[in-house]
Structure formats: C-alpha cells, structure tokens
Design a protein around this motif. Structure first.
Motif, mmCIF file in Angstrom:
data_model
loop_
_atom_site.group_PDB
_atom_site.id
_atom_site.type_symbol
_atom_site.label_atom_id
_atom_site.label_comp_id
_atom_site.label_asym_id
_atom_site.label_seq_id
_atom_site.Cartn_x
_atom_site.Cartn_y
_atom_site.Cartn_z
ATOM 1 N N GLN A 27 0.829 -1.046 0.009
ATOM 2 C CA GLN A 27 0.118 0.142 -0.059
ATOM 3 C C GLN A 27 0.945 1.181 0.086
ATOM 4 O OE1 GLN A 27 -1.423 0.740 4.239
ATOM 5 N NE2 GLN A 27 -1.313 -1.471 4.177
ATOM 6 N N GLN A 42 -4.799 1.800 -1.099
ATOM 7 C CA GLN A 42 -4.529 1.149 -2.409
ATOM 8 C C GLN A 42 -5.218 1.828 -3.511
ATOM 9 O OE1 GLN A 42 -5.743 -2.906 -0.768
ATOM 10 N NE2 GLN A 42 -3.396 -3.116 -0.655
ATOM 11 N N GLY A 87 -2.439 -3.716 -5.493
ATOM 12 C CA GLY A 87 -3.091 -2.404 -5.019
ATOM 13 C C GLY A 87 -2.082 -1.311 -4.790
ATOM 14 N N GLN A 88 -0.619 -1.652 -4.769
ATOM 15 C CA GLN A 88 0.308 -0.459 -4.413
ATOM 16 C C GLN A 88 0.489 0.444 -5.445
ATOM 17 O OE1 GLN A 88 4.247 -1.892 -3.033
ATOM 18 N NE2 GLN A 88 4.144 -0.546 -1.290
#
Length: 554
Positions: free
Chosen positions: A401, A406, A493-494
C-alpha cells in the motif's frame, strides 16, 4: 519471373563502424512474380542496395526492414495524419500474444516474433511535433499502453492507465511532444491493472527515444552523441532468476556492437524486469564509461561525477552512457552477459580522455526547483508498506500500500495544486521502487540518496534511506499516478493517483479516449486448450508406448 527466367541481383557491401538501419529495396518494375519472399538477415552491420530487372512488364515492389538488432527496435513508421499538416503524425502498433508470451510489433508484421524478450518497435519522437499512435489489441486479454518517462497528460486520449482495449479493440493515443519535453531515452509497456504483471513478464515492452535537437545553435550536440554513433540496448529478465536477454538475444548468440577502438559512442540502455529490482550494469575493464543521462534526462553535473564500470539500474531505469573501448569486452546485467563489444583497430577514432561535454539546457519548467520556497501544503511523506523482511532493520508484513491506501480508479488519494513545486519525502523505496507518471523528480536530499545524485532527475527511485525529492506540476495535470514498480506489488494495489486541479482549459486533455473496434481483418488470438481436453479427443487412437511422448505433445 512468370516464364521462369532468372533475374540477377547485385548488391554493394560496405563495412560500417556502427549499426545502421538498412532497407533492402528490390525494384521489380519490369518483373512479374508468382511468389517472392525475403529471408531474415543475420549479418554484421552492412549497408546494402541494389536493383533487379527483367523483361516482364509489371509493377510489383517489395522491401524488408532489418537492423543490427535483429527484430528488435524496428521503428514505427509515421505518416502525416493530414497531408496538409506535417507536424501531426499517425502510426500503428500491434499488441500480440503467443501462449504466455506477449509483445508489440509493427501492425501486420506476422514474421516478427511476439514478445518473449524481444523488444517491440522503436518509437522515436521529435520535439515540436504531435503524434497519434493507434494500439491494435490482437491478444486475448485486455491491455493498454503506458509511455514510461514522457511528460504527457494522464487523461483523455493521453497516457491514462484506466483506458482499456479489449480483444479486437483499438485505442488511439495522442502525444504532444512540445518544447516542455526533455530529450532522452524512455520506454513503453502495458499498464492495465490486473494484467500488466503477466504481460510485462511475457515480454511486452519497447524503447522510446525523444531525439535531441541536433541543430540547436546555442548547444550543438557532440558527434559521439548523434544518432549515427548510438547503440540501443534493452535488457530484459522475465521470471525471477531467469537469464537476462539483451535485445531479445542470449548467450551464445548475444547482441554484438561493432566499435572502432578509442572512439566515443553513445549507448542507450533500458533495463526491464517485472520485479523492479536493482542490479548492477557492468562494463569491461577495456572500456572507459561515463553515465551522461538517467531516466531520459541529461545530467547536470560534469562527466567526472559519473565515471566507472558498474552502475545501479532498477527494473524500469534508463541510462545513457558515453563509452569508448580499446579491446573486445562484454556488458553484463544480473550476472548475465547481455551484449558483446567487438572492437576493431583499422581506421581507429581519435582518442580523448573524456568525450566532448554536453549538458543541454532544461525546459524552463524544470529549473529553479531546489531554490524555491515550498508551501507546507505541498509537502508530503510518501510511505510504501508491504514487504516481509528485516533489511536495514525494517520489518513489515502488511499488504502492499501507499500511505495506507490502495488502488481506486474512481477516487483520488488527494488533490495536488497545479503549477507549484512539490516536496515529497519517499520512505522504504528500497523494497518498492517508487515511480511517478507525468513529472520527473529532482533529488533534493543534500547528500543524495545512495545512487541517486543531488540535483539530478529521475522517474524511478529505489533508495535504502529516506529520499527528499522535488517536482513541479507544470504544463499538464489531471490524473497523476504514483506506484511501486514491482509489478507484483502494483497488481495487488500498491498504486494510487492524485488529482492535479485547476489546470487551465488549454492545458487539459478532454478528448474522447474510448476504444473502438479494430478493422474487420482482425483475427483474435485463441489460447490453446489444456492437455486434458486435447487428450480426450485423442482417446480413440491407440499410441504405443514408444510414441507416448508424441501423444502428450499433441
């Protein structure tokens, strides 16, 4: 010819010191062919030309492109979108698939390999022109195209990562390469969330060059840095631990660069791996090397600050190097030999200890950042979480994240003011190579950040220490994406985006960026069925054990 007469073809062969793009053109104005073909050429750098004539009266012409890079870096062919406006050019590029391999090639070039480590077509831009590039998706997965390193808008029909081309769809990208674009070496790759990891790992990437202004009377480019003295090397590692390839080639058939002894050349290098990890690019003892540009921007400092035989490169870095060699050697990355340097001594070039210097002036918007007063609302700490480990005393087992956020394509992580200098402190990028779209970052930490030097510009940073950077949200804005360039982390999601607000209307891109159906001659890639389904169809046949391996392959 149609009546079985034989036409003689003469070619003149002239050795050249460096690679050249060459076209073999067979003038068949007076010939009639029933069939014809051209074989792929595996030769040293040659300039070939010739003609062939016969008695049959017909008009057939054929040409075949080949470079010293094999199938890599064959340039996109641009043509005026409007015959009356030579400053707006159109071109096409094909996204293809071959099993788990993905790649790019010139539209309709079915002879070119599809991905697997072979770089796609070379996209070459000139400052002062606009380009419209149409991506044709001939694969079985959704995709798009990101121009990594370009200072172009992130919305509309620009470099917006939320755009999507499903199988059979086309997307047209509009790039305004104006005076605000620094000349340099960049690259392109897919950036559709959920697919980019597999597609880049499968070999979908290519090189972008924004050409220097050759006729700049105030700062002429030196001879060693001109296009005829440049080498292109795009290094690729697919799955973690696999052998690295140079221009799609591997030992013992690696890329070969032919050089005059003691002559300076420009080597443009792009390193690609989906994990984004940092590795050393090694040069041989027989060479003198200076790094002259990073991530598509010429260095500010003199060459003496960048001499050496090993340079750190992430899996998305670019570096331009001034290089001269006295004997044969090799270039290595991640313990793999990715290029041979073949040095010959006849007609050797004039030797100097350092190449003639060149530090072109930056576009106006890229100057004055370090001395600017930065408002407090433009200062941020960017913390990248999500790596299990204890390197440098840092422990973390959270999901990847950025500042606890995210990816959400519909909601920005925040708002960034337009046309103001920003100061961000980047934390833990050693685990998460940190990349910004739209704007380059200038290192503001007084002592630099490890391999990242104070005052220089980068678009990807992987530092073991907190790194203070500055950038200015000038000229363009709207969707401003930042993310970890380990695509395994980005895939979960990063990656986040900021909304650059209050952009003047004449600097926005509000054009329609929707996909459209490609021409009707599109033939989608159909993935092969799995082994079990194939075996069921083969069950009525009886195979002896001797040929069992063939049955399994079928």
């Amino acid at each position: 010819s149609s009546d079985n007469q034989i036409a003689l073809v003469d070619f003149t062969v002239v050795p050249l010191p460096t690679h050249h793009l060459f076209r073999i053109h067979l003038d068949t104005t007076d010939m009639k062919f029933s069939t014809y073909s051209f074989a792929s050429l595996a030769i040293s750098p040659l300039l070939l030309g010739g003609t062939a004539t016969a008695q049959e009266n017909s008009t057939v012409a054929a040409s075949y492109y080949e470079t010293d890079y094999g199938y890599a870096h064959i340039p996109i062919e641009w043509h005026p979108c409007d015959p009356h406006d030579p400053h707006v050019l159109c071109g096409d590029i094909e996204f293809c698939q071959d099993g788990d391999n993905y790649g790019y090639r010139r539209l309709g070039d079915k002879h070119a390999p599809c991905g697997g480590g072979v770089p796609g077509p070379l996209i070459r831009f000139e400052i002062g022109k606009q380009y419209k590039l149409t991506l044709h998706n001939y694969a079985s997965k959704v995709t798009n195209l990101h121009t990594h390193g370009l200072h172009v808008v992130g919305d509309g029909d620009g470099d917006d990562v939320t755009r999507e081309a499903w199988p059979g769809d086309c997307l047209t990208y509009h790039y305004d390469i104006n005076k605000n674009q620094p000349p340099g070496t960049n690259w392109y790759h897919p950036h559709y969330e959920g697919e980019s990891l597999a597609q880049v790992t499968g070999g979908a990437f290519g090189m972008i060059i924004v050409d220097d202004i050759l006729d700049d009377p105030h700062n002429p480019i030196p001879e060693w840095a001109e296009p005829e003295n440049e080498f292109l090397l795009q290094v690729f590692q697919g799955a973690s631990g696999s052998q690295s390839l140079g221009n799609g080639k591997k030992v013992p058939y690696e890329q070969v660069f032919h050089m005059q002894a003691h002559k300076w050349y420009r080597l443009r290098v792009s390193t690609v791996n989906a994990q984004g990890r940092t590795s050393g690019l090694w040069f041989p003892d027989e060479c003198t090397v200076y790094k002259v540009a990073s991530d598509g921007v010429w260095h500010e400092a003199g060459f003496a600050h960048y001499d050496g035989l090993c340079y750190a490169m992430t899996g998305s870095s670019r570096g331009d190097y001034a290089i001269k060699c006295s004997e044969d050697g090799s270039v290595n990355w991640q313990n793999s030999r990715v290029a041979k340097l073949k040095v010959y001594h006849h007609n050797s070039g004039h030797t100097t200890d350092t190449p003639p210097g060149h530090a072109p002036s930056k576009p106006d918007w890229m100057t004055g950042w370090l001395g600017a007063q930065v408002d407090e609302h433009n200062k941020k700490i960017i913390t990248l979480f999500g790596t299990t480990g204890t390197l440098y005393g840092y422990e973390d087992d959270q999901e990847p994240q950025i500042n606890g956020m995210q990816w959400d394509p519909d909601h920005p992580a925040g708002i960034v003011s337009y046309n103001e200098v920003q100061e961000w402190t980047i934390r833990y990028s050693i685990f998460h190579p940190f990349h910004t779209h739209l704007y380059h970052m200038q290192i503001a930490s007084k002592d630099g950040c490890g391999d990242y030097k104070y005052g220089e510009f980068y678009d990807t940073i992987a530092s073991a220490e907190d790194c203070v950077v500055r950038f200015k949200t000038a000229n363009i804005g709207q969707r401003f994406v930042i993310h970890c360039h380990d695509l395994n982390h980005e895939a979960v999601g990063q990656i986040i985006w900021y909304d650059v607000r209050d952009v003047p209307d004449d600097h926005k891109n509000t054009n329609n960026g929707d996909p459209f159906k490609c021409p009707t001659n599109y033939h989608p890639y159909v993935p092969p069925k799995d082994d079990k389904e194939v075996d069921k169809k083969l069950e009525p046949f009886e195979f002896s054990d001797k040929y069992g391996h063939l049955r399994n392959r079928l």
